[in-house]
Design a protein around this motif. Structure first.
Motif, PDB file in Angstrom:
ATOM      1  N   HIS A 173       0.836  -1.205   0.000  1.00 22.15           N
ATOM      2  CA  HIS A 173       0.000   0.000   0.000  1.00 22.15           C
ATOM      3  C   HIS A 173       0.870   1.254   0.000  1.00 22.15           C
ATOM      4  CE1 HIS A 173      -2.000   3.176   2.449  1.00 22.15           C
ATOM      5  NE2 HIS A 173      -3.076   2.859   1.775  1.00 22.15           N
ATOM      6  N   ASP A 174       1.897   1.286   0.846  1.00 22.62           N
ATOM      7  CA  ASP A 174       2.782   2.454   0.923  1.00 22.62           C
ATOM      8  C   ASP A 174       3.564   2.656  -0.375  1.00 22.62           C
ATOM      9  OD1 ASP A 174       1.831   2.557   3.488  1.00 22.62           O
ATOM     10  OD2 ASP A 174       3.624   1.696   4.398  1.00 22.62           O
ATOM     11  N   ILE A 175       4.084   1.563  -0.931  1.00 18.98           N
ATOM     12  CA  ILE A 175       4.853   1.664  -2.178  1.00 18.98           C
ATOM     13  C   ILE A 175       3.979   2.172  -3.311  1.00 18.98           C
ATOM     14  CG2 ILE A 175       6.090   0.332  -3.929  1.00 18.98           C
ATOM     15  CD1 ILE A 175       7.077  -1.498  -1.753  1.00 18.98           C
ATOM     16  N   THR A 176       2.770   1.627  -3.421  1.00 16.84           N
ATOM     17  CA  THR A 176       1.869   2.014  -4.511  1.00 16.84           C
ATOM     18  C   THR A 176       1.531   3.494  -4.441  1.00 16.84           C
ATOM     19  OG1 THR A 176       0.909  -0.213  -4.493  1.00 16.84           O
ATOM     20  CG2 THR A 176      -0.327   1.512  -5.616  1.00 16.84           C
ATOM     21  N   ILE A 177       1.216   3.978  -3.245  1.00 16.24           N
ATOM     22  CA  ILE A 177       0.875   5.395  -3.103  1.00 16.24           C
ATOM     23  C   ILE A 177       2.070   6.280  -3.441  1.00 16.24           C
ATOM     24  CG2 ILE A 177       0.269   7.174  -1.422  1.00 16.24           C
ATOM     25  CD1 ILE A 177      -1.530   5.177  -0.070  1.00 16.24           C
ATOM     26  N   THR A 178       3.246   5.927  -2.942  1.00 12.30           N
ATOM     27  CA  THR A 178       4.438   6.740  -3.198  1.00 12.30           C
ATOM     28  C   THR A 178       4.779   6.771  -4.683  1.00 12.30           C
ATOM     29  OG1 THR A 178       5.285   6.120  -1.008  1.00 12.30           O
ATOM     30  CG2 THR A 178       6.837   7.111  -2.553  1.00 12.30           C
ATOM     31  N   VAL A 179       4.755   5.618  -5.341  1.00  5.40           N
ATOM     32  CA  VAL A 179       5.058   5.557  -6.771  1.00  5.40           C
ATOM     33  C   VAL A 179       3.991   6.307  -7.562  1.00  5.40           C
ATOM     34  CG1 VAL A 179       5.283   4.015  -8.753  1.00  5.40           C
ATOM     35  CG2 VAL A 179       6.357   3.408  -6.581  1.00  5.40           C
ATOM     36  N   GLY A 180       2.730   6.192  -7.149  1.00  8.56           N
ATOM     37  CA  GLY A 180       1.667   6.924  -7.834  1.00  8.56           C
ATOM     38  C   GLY A 180       1.828   8.425  -7.738  1.00  8.56           C
TER      39      GLY A 180
END
Length: 364
Positions: A173-180
């Motif tokens: 969840h954290d990775i997806t938000i940051t990359v987004g």
């Protein structure tokens, strides 16, 4: 004691609190919405990969009076690719052009020298081949994958597999938000970005483990009592560490915000953005996921176990019986007695005679 400290103490004792676990569907929905937005941004705009990942050329000029905007226009026209220009000390320029063939670097260098009115021999060129960039990208993904696997293994051994799954979901969840966010903002992805990602994953994991440790301690021998369900104890674990999580996050975000908004925005130190944006977004997302995602998800998974299902039924049945008993007591025990019923005697009983008899049966 300060108001925040008093609130923290009351949260730790369970005197006050917010029902994070009870409202988990709301937070799940919000997280899904944010994640979908990040994925759409990533799919539509994509990532602006740095020169280290896709190859290209970096040109460093001597002192010049040409502005950054004008230099970007010259570099874009000369290469046919989007250029990133930064002003360095002594009015020198750093011109970065990603995705260009290194065989064309000399031609681009000559064109830039003519446009900038500089001697081509004084422009320094550093070239990065695409194959080397691919290797760097692969190593970055491998490092991220190894990190995630080790995290799951550690949590499964230190706690249990349900907590490992919940922590893994929170990290993704954290990775997806940051990359987004990187895709939506358009910041360049560099090795500094990867370092920032690994840093925030470690921070997010630390915050999650703190809550998990409290939860593990409070749920020991949970089936031997009939007062609380697993979800209620999980919610208490979140509340007991809430102030600590907030304080840690705020203290961590303040210097990162200084790097991002003052260093990268006001002072124009663009290279600081590479790591500061990933840290800022990741730290905030990590604190959110450890509170609103990881622990509620553990409660969902744990309460599917037969013994905890049975515990929940016992707790709810006991509370229902207690409420019924309280309502019965409130109605009063004598509601069914007739209106003319003789009241009960309170105090010592009266003697049968008006006077007590003395010796020989004579009245005194």
């Amino acid at each position: 004691m300060s108001k925040l400290g008093d609130l923290g103490a009351r949260l730790h004792r369970g005197e006050v609190g917010y029902d994070f676990v009870g409202n988990r569907k709301l937070w799940y929905g919000l997280s899904i919405l944010i994640t979908i937005t990040a994925i759409v941004g990533l799919a539509v705009r994509g990532l602006n990969m740095g020169i280290e990942f896709q190859g290209g050329a970096v040109f460093t000029t001597p002192k010049t009076s040409v502005s950054v905007a004008q230099a970007e226009e010259y570099a874009t026209e000369a290469s046919g690719h989007q250029a990133i220009v930064q002003k360095l000390g002594n009015d020198t320029l750093r011109i970065q052009i990603s995705g260009v063939d290194t065989s064309k670097s000399d031609e681009i260098k000559e064109t830039l020298a003519d446009d900038l009115k500089l001697d081509a021999e004084k422009i320094n060129a550093d070239l990065v081949g695409p194959s080397w960039g691919d290797q760097i990208a692969n190593k970055a993904w491998q490092g991220l994958g190894i990190f995630m696997v080790l995290v799951v293994i550690y949590l499964a051994m230190a706690f249990e597999w349900r907590m490992a799954i919940a922590a893994f979901v929170a990290l993704v969840h954290d990775i997806t938000i940051t990359v987004g966010v990187y895709a939506l903002v358009g910041f360049e992805v560099t090795p500094g970005t990867v370092i920032g990602l690994l840093t925030i994953l470690g921070y997010s994991l630390y915050d999650t483990v703190v809550v998990f440790d409290s939860l593990k301690e409070q749920t020991k021998d949970i089936t031997k009592q009939n007062r609380w369900t697993y979800a209620e104890i999980a919610n208490r674990s979140i509340n007991s560490t809430l102030v600590r999580s907030i304080n840690t996050t705020v203290v961590a975000l303040l210097p990162v915000a200084g790097l991002l908004f003052i260093g990268g925005g006001v002072l124009g130190a663009g290279m600081l953005n590479d790591i500061s944006l990933s840290l800022f977004v990741g730290l905030a997302a990590g604190a959110y996921s450890s509170i609103f995602i990881a622990t509620p998800l553990v409660a969902d998974l744990k309460e599917r176990e037969p013994q905890l299902k049975a515990l929940k039924k016992r707790v709810l049945a006991k509370r229902a019986q207690a409420e019924h008993d309280a309502e019965t007591a409130a109605d009063g025990p004598y509601d069914d007695e007739p209106a003319d019923a003789t009241p009960a005697v309170v105090g010592p009983r009266a003697q049968s005679g008006s006077r007590s008899r003395g010796r020989g049966g004579k009245r005194r």
